[in-house]
Design an enzyme around this catalytic site. Structure first.
Site, short mmCIF file in Angstrom:
data_model
loop_
_atom_site.label_atom_id
_atom_site.label_comp_id
_atom_site.label_asym_id
_atom_site.label_seq_id
_atom_site.Cartn_x
_atom_site.Cartn_y
_atom_site.Cartn_z
N PHE A 129 14.34 11.92 5.88
CA PHE A 129 13.35 11.89 4.80
C PHE A 129 11.97 11.85 5.44
O PHE A 129 11.71 11.01 6.29
CB PHE A 129 13.53 10.67 3.90
CG PHE A 129 12.51 10.62 2.79
CD1 PHE A 129 12.60 11.48 1.70
CD2 PHE A 129 11.43 9.74 2.85
CE1 PHE A 129 11.66 11.44 0.68
CE2 PHE A 129 10.48 9.71 1.83
CZ PHE A 129 10.59 10.56 0.75
N ASP A 215 9.23 10.69 13.45
CA ASP A 215 8.78 10.13 12.17
C ASP A 215 9.10 8.64 12.21
O ASP A 215 10.23 8.23 11.99
CB ASP A 215 9.50 10.82 11.00
CG ASP A 215 9.03 10.27 9.66
OD1 ASP A 215 8.39 9.20 9.64
OD2 ASP A 215 9.34 10.90 8.63
N LYS A 245 3.53 3.46 6.26
CA LYS A 245 4.07 2.27 5.58
C LYS A 245 3.47 0.92 6.05
O LYS A 245 2.50 0.46 5.48
CB LYS A 245 5.59 2.28 5.66
CG LYS A 245 6.17 3.40 4.76
CD LYS A 245 7.62 3.20 4.41
CE LYS A 245 8.03 4.06 3.22
NZ LYS A 245 8.55 5.38 3.54
C1 LIG Z 1 8.30 6.78 3.22
C2 LIG Z 1 8.52 7.77 4.29
C3 LIG Z 1 7.73 8.93 4.38
C4 LIG Z 1 6.71 9.29 3.34
O1 LIG Z 1 5.69 8.36 3.26
P1 LIG Z 1 4.76 8.34 1.95
O2 LIG Z 1 3.71 7.32 2.30
O3 LIG Z 1 5.62 7.98 0.80
O4 LIG Z 1 4.18 9.70 1.81
C5 LIG Z 1 7.95 9.77 5.45
N1 LIG Z 1 8.88 9.49 6.38
C6 LIG Z 1 9.65 8.40 6.33
C7 LIG Z 1 10.65 8.14 7.42
C8 LIG Z 1 9.52 7.51 5.27
O5 LIG Z 1 10.30 6.43 5.19
#
Ligand SMILES: *Cc1c(COP(=O)(O)O)cnc(C)c1O
Length: 398
Positions: A129, A215, A245
């Protein structure tokens, strides 16, 4: 629920009024132990006094100036982030998906600047994700997030995590720009990739002239007990990394970190943002970084992760009819269930515990890193009560 909101969320019937540390206090007077933390975002708990003070102080001085001016808080936080990581340079954004967008653009631009503009493909993995922009949903390849939004973008390749042969072929393709991976998959169900796998990926990518993007939007900033999750795997350091986050403790922000070489194409005018890295965000970001990068807090997060994981493992063993296994890293923990994970989220909530959902029918526990041993034990007690209630309900239905 107001009809005036676009209906894109499945919201729990819970109106939070106030937060304090790991606790959320609802309007109806009930208190909840928060093992969601705004999805791994409130890593320092709710209303941490140092973050509140940083925000209040800055609010009285200056909220926003454009990135056409120098912003001292950005320079300060960029020095801290590069000083604590593989990276040499930082671009500040407002969210995780924007950090991913910047990372993908940085990778493609690197190859274009080196005279290989045909290198555009980004290799992503099943269960990943990366957020909700077009680039991010194409990179993660999850059909649920792609359907109805027109054709898929060219330049994205999806692979299974355990298909080394396909990975070798994809890396060798002359159009490949980068490989994008979460060192610990979050939404996909708290799946920690092994250090060996991450190091092998890095070595294979390097040999192929392909950039590695991590990521760490969810697993970074202390969540696993190291400031960055890949730091558990020395030798796996990426060329580019997205974080967000937890880095603002709840204030919206994200960042794309890169080596100077990987960022070689990101010259004046190549990318930009109005809000990213504004003084208000940077005041909170600097205060949050100082707290999250503290070795004592990281050691605490690791210890609490071990305590929670071992308690959950015992619970899963005692409830083999309900739980399948426990996975994850540090305080990014998933419990895969036999029973429905959404129903378990509601049952846990009824017993004063907030947990998140996740892929693979998991519930995820992502408490603030400041959670104490006693609070970990309270979380375990409450989840045990929820498991017991689920078992009773199953027996009644049978
Ligand atoms: C939450 C998340 C995103 C997206 O972040 P947003 O601030 O919601 O745009 C991208 N990558 C990972 C692994 C995430 O957990």
């Amino acid at each position: 629920m107001s009809e005036a909101l676009m209906g894109v969320y499945n919201r729990a019937p819970l109106e939070v009024d106030r937060g304090e540390g790991v606790w959320l206090h609802a309007r109806d007077g009930r208190s909840y132990l928060d093992c969601v933390s705004g999805i791994a975002t409130n890593a320092l708990g709710h209303c941490h006094p140092k973050l509140v003070a940083a925000l209040q102080n800055q609010a009285e001085k200056l909220w926003h100036v454009s990135n056409i001016f120098r912003i001292p808080g950005q320079e300060e936080l960029a020095e801290k982030l590069t000083g604590a990581s593989f990276a040499d340079v930082v671009f500040f954004a407002n969210s995780g998906t924007e950090a991913i967008e910047a990372a993908i653009k940085t990778a493609r631009k690197y190859h274009a600047a080196k005279g290989s503009p045909e290198r555009i493909d980004v290799i992503g993995f099943a269960g990943s994700f990366h957020g909700r922009t077009y680039a991010a949903v194409n990179a993660s390849g999850n059909p649920a997030y792609l359907d109805g939004f027109g054709p898929r973008l060219p330049g994205y390749v999806q692979l299974g995590l355990d298909d080394d042969a396909a990975l070798a072929v994809a890396l060798a393709a002359p159009t490949t720009a980068a490989v994008l991976v979460e060192p610990v998959q979050g939404e996909g169900g708290a799946r920690a990739l092994s250090p060996e796998w991450l190091c092998r990926l890095k070595a294979m990518a390097r040999a192929a002239g392909v950039l590695v993007i991590h990521d760490e939007v969810q697993c970074g900033m202390g969540r696993t007990g190291r400031l960055f999750a890949h730091q558990w795997a020395p030798g796996s350091e990426p060329d580019i990394m997205a974080i967000a986050k937890a880095m603002g403790g709840g204030f919206p922000m994200g960042a794309c970190l890169a080596t100077r070489e990987a960022a070689a194409g990101m010259t004046v005018g190549a990318h930009g943002t109005t809000f990213g890295g504004n003084p208000l965000a940077m005041a909170v970001g600097n205060a949050a970084f100082d707290l999250l990068a503290d070795p004592a807090l990281l050691a605490h997060a690791q210890a609490m992760g071990e305590r929670l994981t071992s308690g959950l493992t015992k619970l899963a063993a005692a409830y083999g009819d309900i739980a399948v296994d426990v996975r994850g890293k540090g305080l990014l923990i998933g419990v895969k269930l036999h029973t429905n994970n959404r129903e378990m989220m509601a049952t846990a909530r009824d017993h004063g515990l907030l947990v998140a959902g996740g892929g693979d029918n998991c519930i995820r526990l992502l408490p603030p890193l400041i959670i104490t041993a006693r609070e970990v034990d309270t979380a375990l007690d409450r989840l045990a009560t929820a498991f017991a209630a689920t078992r009773r309900a199953l027996a009644q239905a049978a």
